[in-house]
Design a protein around this motif. Structure first.
Motif, PDB file in Angstrom:
ATOM      1  N   LYS A  14      21.736 -42.310 -12.117  1.00  0.00           N
ATOM      2  CA  LYS A  14      21.170 -42.052 -10.794  1.00  0.00           C
ATOM      3  C   LYS A  14      22.131 -42.567  -9.742  1.00  0.00           C
ATOM      4  O   LYS A  14      22.855 -43.527  -9.968  1.00  0.00           O
ATOM      5  CB  LYS A  14      19.841 -42.794 -10.609  1.00  0.00           C
ATOM      6  CG  LYS A  14      18.676 -42.147 -11.263  1.00  0.00           C
ATOM      7  CD  LYS A  14      17.392 -42.813 -10.820  1.00  0.00           C
ATOM      8  CE  LYS A  14      16.224 -42.047 -11.402  1.00  0.00           C
ATOM      9  NZ  LYS A  14      14.965 -42.491 -10.850  1.00  0.00           N
ATOM     10  N   GLU A  15      22.129 -41.928  -8.598  1.00  0.00           N
ATOM     11  CA  GLU A  15      22.807 -42.440  -7.409  1.00  0.00           C
ATOM     12  C   GLU A  15      21.733 -43.018  -6.500  1.00  0.00           C
ATOM     13  O   GLU A  15      20.699 -42.396  -6.286  1.00  0.00           O
ATOM     14  CB  GLU A  15      23.548 -41.335  -6.665  1.00  0.00           C
ATOM     15  CG  GLU A  15      24.892 -41.018  -7.221  1.00  0.00           C
ATOM     16  CD  GLU A  15      25.679 -40.089  -6.310  1.00  0.00           C
ATOM     17  OE1 GLU A  15      26.829 -39.841  -6.659  1.00  0.00           O
ATOM     18  OE2 GLU A  15      25.162 -39.617  -5.282  1.00  0.00           O
ATOM     19  N   ILE A  16      21.986 -44.215  -5.977  1.00  0.00           N
ATOM     20  CA  ILE A  16      21.031 -44.882  -5.108  1.00  0.00           C
ATOM     21  C   ILE A  16      21.702 -45.165  -3.771  1.00  0.00           C
ATOM     22  O   ILE A  16      22.802 -45.719  -3.730  1.00  0.00           O
ATOM     23  CB  ILE A  16      20.539 -46.201  -5.732  1.00  0.00           C
ATOM     24  CG1 ILE A  16      19.977 -45.933  -7.132  1.00  0.00           C
ATOM     25  CG2 ILE A  16      19.495 -46.863  -4.842  1.00  0.00           C
ATOM     26  CD1 ILE A  16      19.775 -47.171  -7.952  1.00  0.00           C
ATOM     27  N   THR A  17      21.054 -44.755  -2.679  1.00  0.00           N
ATOM     28  CA  THR A  17      21.550 -45.031  -1.335  1.00  0.00           C
ATOM     29  C   THR A  17      20.902 -46.322  -0.833  1.00  0.00           C
ATOM     30  O   THR A  17      19.680 -46.442  -0.833  1.00  0.00           O
ATOM     31  CB  THR A  17      21.224 -43.879  -0.381  1.00  0.00           C
ATOM     32  OG1 THR A  17      21.805 -42.673  -0.882  1.00  0.00           O
ATOM     33  CG2 THR A  17      21.763 -44.144   1.019  1.00  0.00           C
ATOM     34  N   TYR A  18      21.735 -47.269  -0.448  1.00  0.00           N
ATOM     35  CA  TYR A  18      21.271 -48.556   0.081  1.00  0.00           C
ATOM     36  C   TYR A  18      21.576 -48.634   1.571  1.00  0.00           C
ATOM     37  O   TYR A  18      22.602 -48.138   2.029  1.00  0.00           O
ATOM     38  CB  TYR A  18      21.972 -49.718  -0.625  1.00  0.00           C
ATOM     39  CG  TYR A  18      21.512 -49.924  -2.041  1.00  0.00           C
ATOM     40  CD1 TYR A  18      20.418 -50.743  -2.319  1.00  0.00           C
ATOM     41  CD2 TYR A  18      22.158 -49.310  -3.104  1.00  0.00           C
ATOM     42  CE1 TYR A  18      19.988 -50.939  -3.619  1.00  0.00           C
ATOM     43  CE2 TYR A  18      21.740 -49.499  -4.405  1.00  0.00           C
ATOM     44  CZ  TYR A  18      20.656 -50.312  -4.656  1.00  0.00           C
ATOM     45  OH  TYR A  18      20.230 -50.499  -5.939  1.00  0.00           O
ATOM     46  N   MET A  19      20.676 -49.282   2.308  1.00  0.00           N
ATOM     47  CA  MET A  19      20.846 -49.466   3.753  1.00  0.00           C
ATOM     48  C   MET A  19      20.621 -50.935   4.090  1.00  0.00           C
ATOM     49  O   MET A  19      19.677 -51.552   3.608  1.00  0.00           O
ATOM     50  CB  MET A  19      19.840 -48.608   4.516  1.00  0.00           C
ATOM     51  CG  MET A  19      19.953 -47.133   4.215  1.00  0.00           C
ATOM     52  SD  MET A  19      18.657 -46.178   5.015  1.00  0.00           S
ATOM     53  CE  MET A  19      19.456 -45.914   6.584  1.00  0.00           C
ATOM     54  N   CYS A  20      21.477 -51.468   4.946  1.00  0.00           N
ATOM     55  CA  CYS A  20      21.334 -52.840   5.411  1.00  0.00           C
ATOM     56  C   CYS A  20      20.089 -52.945   6.286  1.00  0.00           C
ATOM     57  O   CYS A  20      19.817 -52.060   7.095  1.00  0.00           O
ATOM     58  CB  CYS A  20      22.576 -53.281   6.186  1.00  0.00           C
ATOM     59  SG  CYS A  20      22.492 -55.001   6.733  1.00  0.00           S
ATOM     60  N   ASP A  24      21.908 -54.500  13.490  1.00  0.00           N
ATOM     61  CA  ASP A  24      23.247 -54.679  14.067  1.00  0.00           C
ATOM     62  C   ASP A  24      24.354 -54.334  13.078  1.00  0.00           C
ATOM     63  O   ASP A  24      25.486 -54.097  13.478  1.00  0.00           O
ATOM     64  CB  ASP A  24      23.428 -56.120  14.556  1.00  0.00           C
ATOM     65  CG  ASP A  24      22.507 -56.447  15.721  1.00  0.00           C
ATOM     66  OD1 ASP A  24      22.161 -55.521  16.487  1.00  0.00           O
ATOM     67  OD2 ASP A  24      22.141 -57.627  15.855  1.00  0.00           O
ATOM     68  N   CYS A  25      24.024 -54.338  11.802  1.00  0.00           N
ATOM     69  CA  CYS A  25      25.029 -54.080  10.760  1.00  0.00           C
ATOM     70  C   CYS A  25      25.249 -52.575  10.566  1.00  0.00           C
ATOM     71  O   CYS A  25      26.345 -52.073  10.724  1.00  0.00           O
ATOM     72  CB  CYS A  25      24.588 -54.722   9.445  1.00  0.00           C
ATOM     73  SG  CYS A  25      25.661 -54.339   8.042  1.00  0.00           S
ATOM     74  N   GLY A  26      24.197 -51.877  10.179  1.00  0.00           N
ATOM     75  CA  GLY A  26      24.283 -50.430   9.991  1.00  0.00           C
ATOM     76  C   GLY A  26      24.991 -49.971   8.722  1.00  0.00           C
ATOM     77  O   GLY A  26      25.239 -48.786   8.545  1.00  0.00           O
ATOM     78  N   HIS A  27      25.306 -50.893   7.821  1.00  0.00           N
ATOM     79  CA  HIS A  27      26.021 -50.513   6.599  1.00  0.00           C
ATOM     80  C   HIS A  27      25.107 -49.703   5.677  1.00  0.00           C
ATOM     81  O   HIS A  27      23.985 -50.087   5.382  1.00  0.00           O
ATOM     82  CB  HIS A  27      26.515 -51.770   5.876  1.00  0.00           C
ATOM     83  CG  HIS A  27      27.413 -51.488   4.728  1.00  0.00           C
ATOM     84  ND1 HIS A  27      27.589 -52.373   3.704  1.00  0.00           N
ATOM     85  CD2 HIS A  27      28.209 -50.434   4.436  1.00  0.00           C
ATOM     86  CE1 HIS A  27      28.449 -51.879   2.829  1.00  0.00           C
ATOM     87  NE2 HIS A  27      28.835 -50.699   3.255  1.00  0.00           N
ATOM     88  N   VAL A  28      25.594 -48.572   5.230  1.00  0.00           N
ATOM     89  CA  VAL A  28      24.909 -47.708   4.271  1.00  0.00           C
ATOM     90  C   VAL A  28      25.920 -47.381   3.185  1.00  0.00           C
ATOM     91  O   VAL A  28      27.061 -47.052   3.477  1.00  0.00           O
ATOM     92  CB  VAL A  28      24.400 -46.402   4.940  1.00  0.00           C
ATOM     93  CG1 VAL A  28      23.730 -45.503   3.921  1.00  0.00           C
ATOM     94  CG2 VAL A  28      23.469 -46.712   6.096  1.00  0.00           C
ATOM     95  N   PHE A  29      25.511 -47.492   1.913  1.00  0.00           N
ATOM     96  CA  PHE A  29      26.422 -47.147   0.823  1.00  0.00           C
ATOM     97  C   PHE A  29      25.650 -46.562  -0.344  1.00  0.00           C
ATOM     98  O   PHE A  29      24.430 -46.692  -0.425  1.00  0.00           O
ATOM     99  CB  PHE A  29      27.249 -48.362   0.387  1.00  0.00           C
ATOM    100  CG  PHE A  29      26.444 -49.491  -0.213  1.00  0.00           C
ATOM    101  CD1 PHE A  29      26.236 -49.566  -1.578  1.00  0.00           C
ATOM    102  CD2 PHE A  29      25.915 -50.470   0.604  1.00  0.00           C
ATOM    103  CE1 PHE A  29      25.505 -50.604  -2.122  1.00  0.00           C
ATOM    104  CE2 PHE A  29      25.190 -51.519   0.071  1.00  0.00           C
ATOM    105  CZ  PHE A  29      24.983 -51.587  -1.302  1.00  0.00           C
ATOM    106  N   VAL A  30      26.388 -45.912  -1.222  1.00  0.00           N
ATOM    107  CA  VAL A  30      25.803 -45.309  -2.414  1.00  0.00           C
ATOM    108  C   VAL A  30      26.332 -46.060  -3.630  1.00  0.00           C
ATOM    109  O   VAL A  30      27.533 -46.327  -3.736  1.00  0.00           O
ATOM    110  CB  VAL A  30      26.165 -43.808  -2.516  1.00  0.00           C
ATOM    111  CG1 VAL A  30      25.663 -43.210  -3.822  1.00  0.00           C
ATOM    112  CG2 VAL A  30      25.590 -43.053  -1.325  1.00  0.00           C
ATOM    113  N   ALA A  31      25.420 -46.398  -4.544  1.00  0.00           N
ATOM    114  CA  ALA A  31      25.779 -47.049  -5.801  1.00  0.00           C
ATOM    115  C   ALA A  31      25.245 -46.183  -6.938  1.00  0.00           C
ATOM    116  O   ALA A  31      24.364 -45.348  -6.745  1.00  0.00           O
ATOM    117  CB  ALA A  31      25.178 -48.441  -5.865  1.00  0.00           C
TER     118      ALA A  31
END
Length: 69
Positions: A14-20, A24-31
């Motif tokens: 599975k691909e999982i999208t994570y959001m901070c 103020d950070c706004g970091h989004v990444f896929v693991a």
């Protein structure tokens, strides 16, 4: 981080999208989450899903079979 959504890529991944959570950070990444190997055999295996068996489990099974002979 918070898991926002997931997408099934295969029976084993599975691909999982994570959001901070900090606005103020706004970091989004896929693991990715992937099944790698079996550590304990299932009592109800699905014949359509093949998972690599760890060497430890193979050795334990071989030892059990040797004791039964």
């Amino acid at each position: 981080m918070r898991a926002a959504k997931s997408r099934t890529m295969s029976d084993m991944m599975k691909e999982i999208t994570y959001m901070c959570q900090n606005p103020d950070c706004g970091h989004v990444f896929v693991a990715s989450l992937e099944v790698l190997r079996t550590l304990s055999m299932s009592a109800m295996p699905n014949p359509d899903v093949r998972i690599h068996v760890s060497q430890h489990v193979r050795n334990a099974c071989a030892n059990q079979l040797a004791l039964k002979l």
